[in-house]
Scaffold this active site. Structure first.
Site, PDB file in Angstrom:
ATOM      1  N   GLY A   1       0.846  -1.189   0.000  1.00 45.52           N
ATOM      2  CA  GLY A   1       0.000   0.000   0.000  1.00 45.52           C
ATOM      3  C   GLY A   1       0.882   1.240   0.000  1.00 45.52           C
TER       4      GLY A   1
ATOM      5  CD  GLN B   1       1.618   7.153   3.695  1.00 40.87           C
ATOM      6  OE1 GLN B   1       2.657   6.956   4.299  1.00 40.87           O
ATOM      7  NE2 GLN B   1       1.430   8.221   2.957  1.00 40.87           N
ATOM      8  CB  SER B   2       3.827  -0.183   2.404  1.00 43.08           C
ATOM      9  OG  SER B   2       4.766  -1.172   2.737  1.00 43.08           O
ATOM     10  CG  ASN B   3       5.747   1.137   8.301  1.00 45.05           C
ATOM     11  OD1 ASN B   3       5.784   2.339   8.113  1.00 45.05           O
ATOM     12  ND2 ASN B   3       5.016   0.578   9.248  1.00 45.05           N
TER      13      ASN B   3
ATOM     14  CB  ALA C   1       6.786   0.047  -0.045  1.00 43.36           C
TER      15      ALA C   1
END
Ligand SMILES: Cc1ncc(COP(=O)(O)O)c(C=O)c1O
Length: 320
Positions: free
Chosen positions: A73, A75-77, A79
């Protein structure tokens, strides 16, 4: 377990992360609570994914890859950390997010700052990322690039090794502090972290149950994923050291009996239902209220409220 020593690893995390008491939460809950501060792993804004990325990037480098492709997503940590780790190791990061373009804030802003190539699937279904990652990797190969492809969350056996290593680190800290906790709570998403902790707990014959609280997937799906990944980690390391086996990990996870060879319980409790909120990135009205009342203001809460809130809500529900 020599695999832990012989597996190639790049150094990305600042370890050991602190193990700290949480006196106010402990007092309010009436149980002693300690926090393993893996939000302080040091890369970017820190977080659990850095430990796995140490092994994954080492493999990417060994394979001669020149770019990393993954997704999640916006806001992925995961990624964000994957993009930073890739840059640190000289690989170009490519990120695929589900849904349509959103305002560039938080982790997405960091992705941009690190120069990640960011794309959106246009489909709100999280799973749309899985196909898009492969499609993008194919395009890159056609263009002469050598992509290292990782699934959402980096949830592979190799990635989960990071939390076998973390289990050893924690065991040393617990010993030094004279602690024998009964449970280790964590947020579970793609399940790699829990799988590594379960495999590590099995190996080390620790006194605690590993209890995952699902932040996204249905509990049944998490059960299957943790089982599969924990078995795969055991095989990966067991092949090298001859200590762990798939069967050895499956038994305690299944919760039937749950006693280790030394007679100590070290069951891998599975993510419980009833703690999921409205969705990723959406505040849960149970979470913030409980959190501020029970723990006060903690730096970093705004940065990644979801898994942490849900872990705490799950812990509070269980403990009270
Ligand atoms: C802070 C935090 N804790 C826990 C998790 C869950 O980790 P995993 O995806 O390995 O299950 C995530 C990832 O979504 C996370 O960002």
């Amino acid at each position: 377990m020599n695999g832990l020593l012989t597996l190639p690893r790049v150094s990305l995390a600042v370890t050991p992360t602190p193990l700290q008491p949480a006196p106010r939460l402990s007092e309010e809950l009436g149980v002693e609570v300690w926090l393993k501060r893996d939000d302080l792993t040091g890369l970017g804004l820190g977080g659990n994914k850095t430990r796995g990325l140490e092994y994954l990037l080492a493999e990417a480098i060994a394979q001669g890859c020149d770019c990393l492709v993954t997704g999640a997503g916006p806001q992925s940590n995961w990624a964000m950390l994957a993009a930073l780790a890739a840059r640190r190791c000289g690989l170009d990061p490519y990120l695929v997010f589900y849904g349509s373009p959103v305002p560039v804030t938080g982790n997405l802003l960091l992705d941009q700052m690190v120069g990640a190539d960011v794309r959106f699937t246009g489909d709100p279904d999280r799973a749309s990322v899985d196909v898009a990652i492969q499609t993008l990797a194919d395009e890159l190969r056609v263009a002469g690039r050598r992509p290292y492809v990782l699934p959402r969350g980096g949830a592979t056996a190799l990635g989960a090794v990071g939390y076998v290593r973390a289990s050893l680190e924690l065991a040393e800290q617990l010993l030094a502090a004279g602690l024998t906790p009964s449970r280790l709570w964590l947020a579970t998403g793609s399940c790699g972290t829990q799988a590594g902790l379960v495999a590590g707990a099995r190996w080390l014959r620790v006194p605690y149950q590993v209890v995952g609280v699902t932040v996204s997937r249905p509990a049944e799906e998490c059960v299957a994923r943790v089982l599969d990944l924990a078995g795969a980690v055991a095989e990966l390391l067991g092949d090298r050291a001859g200590r762990l086996s798939r069967a050895g990990v499956r038994a305690p996870l299944a919760g039937r009996g749950g006693r280790g060879p030394a007679g100590r319980p070290h069951r891998g409790r599975l993510p419980g239902p009833g703690v999921l909120g409205q969705g990723h990135g959406l505040p849960d009205r149970r979470g913030p209220r409980r959190r501020s009342r029970r723990t006060g203001r903690v730096p970093g809460d705004r940065r990644r409220p979801d898994p942490v809130q849900r872990r705490e809500v799950g812990a509070v529900k269980e403990a009270t």
